[in-house]
Design a protein around this motif. Sequence first.
Motif, PDB file in Angstrom:
ATOM      1  N   UNK A 108     -25.004  -0.206 -49.813  1.00  0.00           N
ATOM      2  CA  UNK A 108     -25.514   0.871 -48.964  1.00  0.00           C
ATOM      3  C   UNK A 108     -24.987   2.230 -49.420  1.00  0.00           C
ATOM      4  N   UNK A 109     -23.732   2.275 -49.829  1.00  0.00           N
ATOM      5  CA  UNK A 109     -23.157   3.528 -50.322  1.00  0.00           C
ATOM      6  C   UNK A 109     -23.824   3.953 -51.636  1.00  0.00           C
ATOM      7  N   UNK A 110     -24.098   2.992 -52.518  1.00  0.00           N
ATOM      8  CA  UNK A 110     -24.809   3.315 -53.763  1.00  0.00           C
ATOM      9  C   UNK A 110     -26.202   3.857 -53.455  1.00  0.00           C
ATOM     10  N   UNK A 111     -26.865   3.262 -52.469  1.00  0.00           N
ATOM     11  CA  UNK A 111     -28.196   3.716 -52.084  1.00  0.00           C
ATOM     12  C   UNK A 111     -28.149   5.154 -51.561  1.00  0.00           C
ATOM     13  N   UNK A 112     -27.164   5.446 -50.703  1.00  0.00           N
ATOM     14  CA  UNK A 112     -27.028   6.810 -50.182  1.00  0.00           C
ATOM     15  C   UNK A 112     -26.790   7.812 -51.311  1.00  0.00           C
ATOM     16  N   UNK A 113     -25.944   7.440 -52.264  1.00  0.00           N
ATOM     17  CA  UNK A 113     -25.654   8.332 -53.391  1.00  0.00           C
ATOM     18  C   UNK A 113     -26.909   8.555 -54.237  1.00  0.00           C
ATOM     19  N   UNK A 129     -32.473  16.587 -57.172  1.00  0.00           N
ATOM     20  CA  UNK A 129     -33.407  16.778 -58.286  1.00  0.00           C
ATOM     21  C   UNK A 129     -34.752  17.307 -57.805  1.00  0.00           C
ATOM     22  N   UNK A 130     -35.135  16.928 -56.598  1.00  0.00           N
ATOM     23  CA  UNK A 130     -36.392  17.411 -56.040  1.00  0.00           C
ATOM     24  C   UNK A 130     -36.347  18.889 -55.729  1.00  0.00           C
ATOM     25  N   UNK A 131     -35.169  19.403 -55.399  1.00  0.00           N
ATOM     26  CA  UNK A 131     -35.023  20.830 -55.090  1.00  0.00           C
ATOM     27  C   UNK A 131     -34.925  21.681 -56.345  1.00  0.00           C
ATOM     28  N   UNK A 132     -34.522  21.067 -57.441  1.00  0.00           N
ATOM     29  CA  UNK A 132     -34.285  21.845 -58.672  1.00  0.00           C
ATOM     30  C   UNK A 132     -35.574  22.195 -59.389  1.00  0.00           C
ATOM     31  N   UNK A 140     -28.791  12.192 -54.977  1.00  0.00           N
ATOM     32  CA  UNK A 140     -29.112  12.692 -56.323  1.00  0.00           C
ATOM     33  C   UNK A 140     -30.603  12.981 -56.430  1.00  0.00           C
ATOM     34  N   UNK A 141     -31.440  12.086 -55.918  1.00  0.00           N
ATOM     35  CA  UNK A 141     -32.878  12.301 -55.983  1.00  0.00           C
ATOM     36  C   UNK A 141     -33.290  13.519 -55.155  1.00  0.00           C
ATOM     37  N   UNK A 142     -32.648  13.739 -54.026  1.00  0.00           N
ATOM     38  CA  UNK A 142     -32.973  14.901 -53.202  1.00  0.00           C
ATOM     39  C   UNK A 142     -32.587  16.192 -53.921  1.00  0.00           C
TER      40      UNK A 142
END
Length: 67
Positions: free
Chosen positions: A51-56, A64-67, A60-62
């Motif tokens: 679950x912690x890996x999923x949150x991380x 990258x979406x803003x960049x 990261x994906x969020x």
Amino acid sequence: MLFAILLPGISMIFRGHIFKGLVCGILHLTLIGWIPAAIWAVASYREDLAEERHRETMRVLARQGRA
């Protein structure tokens, strides 16, 4: 993970699963229940890690979406 095998109920309580830890601790008190309690605690530990890996990954994906 060794802590989850030796003292499954306490390891669950330390990770924030109070009710699960109490049930697991009661199960651990019986000699036959120790093995299922240890398996349950290790499975819960690995689930928390996943679950912690999923949150991380989602963070990261969020970013990258803003960049």
